[in-house]
Structures are given as structure tokens and as C-alpha cells.
Scaffold this active site. Structure first.
Site, PDB file in Angstrom:
ATOM      1  N   ASN A   1     111.545   0.565  59.892  1.00 22.75           N
ATOM      2  CA  ASN A   1     112.155  -0.060  58.717  1.00 22.75           C
ATOM      3  C   ASN A   1     111.963   0.890  57.535  1.00 22.75           C
ATOM      4  OD1 ASN A   1     112.914  -1.633  56.552  1.00 22.75           O
ATOM      5  ND2 ASN A   1     111.148  -3.007  56.653  1.00 22.75           N
ATOM      6  N   TRP A   2     113.025   1.558  57.169  1.00 21.10           N
ATOM      7  CA  TRP A   2     112.906   2.570  56.113  1.00 21.10           C
ATOM      8  C   TRP A   2     112.956   1.973  54.709  1.00 21.10           C
ATOM      9  CZ3 TRP A   2     116.509   7.048  58.339  1.00 21.10           C
ATOM     10  CH2 TRP A   2     115.907   7.549  59.501  1.00 21.10           C
ATOM     11  N   LYS A   3     113.105   0.662  54.645  1.00 14.19           N
ATOM     12  CA  LYS A   3     113.116  -0.045  53.341  1.00 14.19           C
ATOM     13  C   LYS A   3     114.063   0.659  52.362  1.00 14.19           C
ATOM     14  CE  LYS A   3     108.392  -1.434  54.261  1.00 14.19           C
ATOM     15  NZ  LYS A   3     107.303  -2.265  53.807  1.00 14.19           N
TER      16      LYS A   3
ATOM     17  N   HIS B   1     112.560 -10.598  56.507  1.00 11.30           N
ATOM     18  CA  HIS B   1     111.391  -9.754  56.198  1.00 11.30           C
ATOM     19  C   HIS B   1     110.623 -10.371  55.032  1.00 11.30           C
ATOM     20  CE1 HIS B   1     109.007  -6.300  54.925  1.00 11.30           C
ATOM     21  NE2 HIS B   1     109.198  -5.813  56.145  1.00 11.30           N
TER      22      HIS B   1
ATOM     23  N   GLU C   1     109.335  -9.132  52.504  1.00  9.57           N
ATOM     24  CA  GLU C   1     109.732  -8.658  51.169  1.00  9.57           C
ATOM     25  C   GLU C   1     110.973  -9.391  50.690  1.00  9.57           C
ATOM     26  OE1 GLU C   1     109.754  -4.466  52.071  1.00  9.57           O
ATOM     27  OE2 GLU C   1     107.572  -4.545  52.328  1.00  9.57           O
TER      28      GLU C   1
ATOM     29  N   GLU D   1     104.518 -10.223  61.399  1.00  9.35           N
ATOM     30  CA  GLU D   1     104.065  -9.328  60.347  1.00  9.35           C
ATOM     31  C   GLU D   1     103.182 -10.088  59.357  1.00  9.35           C
ATOM     32  OE1 GLU D   1     106.780  -5.681  60.141  1.00  9.35           O
ATOM     33  OE2 GLU D   1     107.456  -7.079  58.619  1.00  9.35           O
TER      34      GLU D   1
ATOM     35  N   GLY E   1     102.153  -2.474  54.353  1.00  5.08           N
ATOM     36  CA  GLY E   1     102.090  -1.452  53.316  1.00  5.08           C
ATOM     37  C   GLY E   1     100.737  -1.390  52.615  1.00  5.08           C
TER      38      GLY E   1
ATOM     39  N   SER F   1     101.217  -1.874  58.842  1.00  4.75           N
ATOM     40  CA  SER F   1     100.422  -0.639  58.829  1.00  4.75           C
ATOM     41  C   SER F   1     100.194  -0.051  60.219  1.00  4.75           C
ATOM     42  CB  SER F   1      99.095  -0.863  58.088  1.00  4.75           C
ATOM     43  OG  SER F   1      99.347  -1.228  56.741  1.00  4.75           O
TER      44      SER F   1
ATOM     45  N   GLY G   1     106.947   0.264  58.972  1.00  2.93           N
ATOM     46  CA  GLY G   1     107.471   0.612  57.653  1.00  2.93           C
ATOM     47  C   GLY G   1     107.115   2.040  57.295  1.00  2.93           C
ATOM     48  N   GLY G   2     106.067   2.208  56.481  1.00  2.00           N
ATOM     49  CA  GLY G   2     105.690   3.506  55.926  1.00  2.00           C
ATOM     50  C   GLY G   2     105.656   4.645  56.931  1.00  2.00           C
TER      51      GLY G   2
HETATM   52  C1  PEP Z   1     107.414  -3.339  57.402  1.00  2.00           C
HETATM   53  O1  PEP Z   1     108.057  -2.806  56.514  1.00  2.00           O
HETATM   54  O2  PEP Z   1     107.932  -4.209  58.078  1.00  2.00           O
HETATM   55  C2  PEP Z   1     106.035  -2.896  57.616  1.00  2.00           C
HETATM   56  C3  PEP Z   1     105.348  -3.421  58.588  1.00  2.00           C
HETATM   57  O3  PEP Z   1     105.564  -1.930  56.770  1.00  2.00           O
HETATM   58  P1  PEP Z   1     104.227  -1.029  56.974  1.00  2.00           P
HETATM   59  O4  PEP Z   1     104.302  -0.476  58.379  1.00  2.00           O
HETATM   60  O5  PEP Z   1     104.329   0.040  55.938  1.00  2.00           O
HETATM   61  O6  PEP Z   1     103.059  -1.919  56.775  1.00  2.00           O
END
Ligand code: PEP
Length: 255
Positions: A10-12, A95, A97, A167, A173, A214, A235-236
Site C-alpha cells: 500500500n503505497w498510500k 483502511h 486511515e 491491521e 506506521g 509495520s 505500508g512503509g
Molecule cells: C498500511 O498502510 O496498511 C500499513 C500496514 O502500513 P505500515 O506497514 O507502514 O504500518
């Protein structure tokens, strides 16, 4: 029961179309040929075209980060599943966010899931508790509520076409990862039973449930080695080709 293992990035709201194409190219060119899992890249909508070009001819698939539930209409700024269907195989829905910043609620998640399925997209439905809910012992109540909301009115046949990402919001993040055992317990003791209550044990044991929060190359193998964790929503770490490929390699812990 063998379930599909899916690693999704997920490149957000990162990467211009050009930068996204370069990243996708770097990932595709180093991707092992004997993949132990499906790999999905989810760039922003503006980068779907360049990423689609970069992954053409590879096993890597494309996902969007959100969609509307209507096929078209006066919804300024939105993108419909009908519009995504020509590009994408997957779409992330609900998600945290989007729940936190954009008013996403169970009802809209449910409408989006139904619409995504109608247009042949596989929804990756995000569920998970925030820190306060976790500390108040509400994890089971929250994930059950998210599952019940997302799947309301969905047939078993359609439910089998979905993917869930567990999640925990406090792990997204933040660098804090749920332990592999914690994540496996929430999925195995709360999420699958919620699906079994809605459908049956076969459906509950058939749906791919990823962990997200993470995930990185260094913890992927341990997380993915757990019996109830069928992949990762990343994500990151998915913004760096080497890290992401390390996570994909961790999926071989399954086989
Ligand atoms: C996400 O964006 O769904 C996520 C899990 O981010 P991260 O891996 O950065 O915690």
C-alpha cells in the site's frame, strides 16, 4: 485448508506517476520467478497507468487504495470500481486511515465491497482496533463489528471472493508490530469465528486473512509463518524495493 498467500504493498499518498513506475520496475525486475505468493502493488490512482505498464507481463498484480460504490455519477474527486476494473485486480477497502480521516464507516465499506465484487475486483477489507480499544480489551468487539459490517448481506459465494487485512491501528506506521502470536490469535480466535458465525467454518477457514502493521523484511518470515496469517498488507516498507522483496521472500516461510 490451503489459502492464497497475498503480499500487497500500500503505497498510500506517495510517489508521482513517474516515481511509481520506477519503483514498480525495480520490484518486478528483482522478483523471483517461483513465487510462493501473489504480489499486489497498490499505488495512488494517478500512478495506476505507469505501474500497470511497469508490471505488464509479470506475475505482479495491481490494486487501488479505495473506490466509490457507484459506477458513475456526480461524486467529484471519486473513482468508481467500474473505472478501476480495467486496470486493477484488487482494491483496498476500509483502511483505518480512511476510517480515521475520511469518514469511512461500516455501511460505506459494505457498499464498496459489494460494488467492487460486482465489477470483478477483489476487495481487501481492512479491520482492526485502535490503541484505546486495544487497551480497553475491545479488540474482539471491534474486529467482529468490522467483519459484520463489511459482510452484511453478502452471500457465502461472494464472501469467498474477498480478502481481509487485520491491521491493528496502533501498529500502522508506528514501528510497533503486533507479535506474531498476538496477530495470529486475533485472526484465529476472533476474525475467523466472526466469519464462521456469518457463514460456516469452511468459509471462515477459506478466506485469506493478511496481517498489516509495520511489517518489514526482518519480521515477515515470523509473521507469515503463523498458521492463521495468509500474507501481509505492507505500508512503509513497500516503498523500498529491497524491503518489499524481502517480505515477499518471507512468504516462503509458508511452504
Ligand atoms: C498500511 O498502510 O496498511 C500499513 C500496514 O502500513 P505500515 O506497514 O507502514 O504500518
Amino acid at each position: 485448508m490451503t489459502r492464497k498467500i497475498i503480499i500487497a504493498g500500500n503505497w498510500k499518498m506517495h510517489k508521482t506517476p513517474q516515481e511509481a513506475g520506477v519503483l514498480a520496475q525495480a520490484i518486478v525486475s528483482a522478483m523471483p520467478t517461483n513465487l510462493a505468493c501473489e504480489v499486489v502493488l497498490c499505488p495512488s490512482h494517478t500512478a495506476l497507468a505507469t505501474v500497470s505498464t511497469a508490471i505488464a507481463g509479470s506475475a505482479v498484480q495491481l490494486g487501488a487504495q479505495n473506490c466509490h460504490w457507484e459506477a458513475q455519477g456526480a461524486f467529484t474527486g471519486e473513482t468508481s470500481p467500474a473505472m478501476l476494473a480495467g486496470w486493477c485486480q484488487y482494491v483496498i477497502i476500509g483502511h483505518s486511515e480512511r476510517r480515521q480521516f475520511f469518514g469511512e464507516i461500516n455501511e460505506t465499506v459494505n457498499r464498496k465491497v459489494k460494488s467492487a465484487l460486482k465489477y470483478g475486483l477483489t476487495p481487501i477489507i481492512c479491520v482492526g482496533e485502535n490503541l484505546a480499544e486495544n487497551e480497553a480489551g475491545l479488540t474482539q468487539a471491534v474486529v467482529s463489528d468490522h467483519v459484520n459490517g463489511a459482510y452484511a448481506g453478502l452471500s457465502a459465494e461472494d464472501a469467498l471472493k474477498t480478502v481481509i487485512a487485520y491491521e491493528p491501528v496502533w501498529a500502522i506506521g508506528t514501528g510497533k508490530t503486533a507479535t506474531a502470536q498476538q496477530a495470529d490469535d486475533v485472526i484465529g480466535l476472533y476474525i475467523r469465528p466472526a466469519l464462521a458465525a456469518l457463514y460456516d467454518e469452511v468459509v471462515a477457514q477459506s478466506i485469506t486473512i493478511q496481517y498489516g502493521g509495520s511489517v518489514k523484511a526482518s519480521n515477515a518470515a515470523e509473521l507469515l509463518g503463523m498458521p492463521n496469517i495468509d500474507g501481509a498488507l505492507v505500508g512503509g516498507a513497500s516503498l523500498q524495493a529491497g524491503e518489499f522483496l524481502g517480505i515477499v521472500a518471507g512468504a516462503s516461510a509458508k511452504s
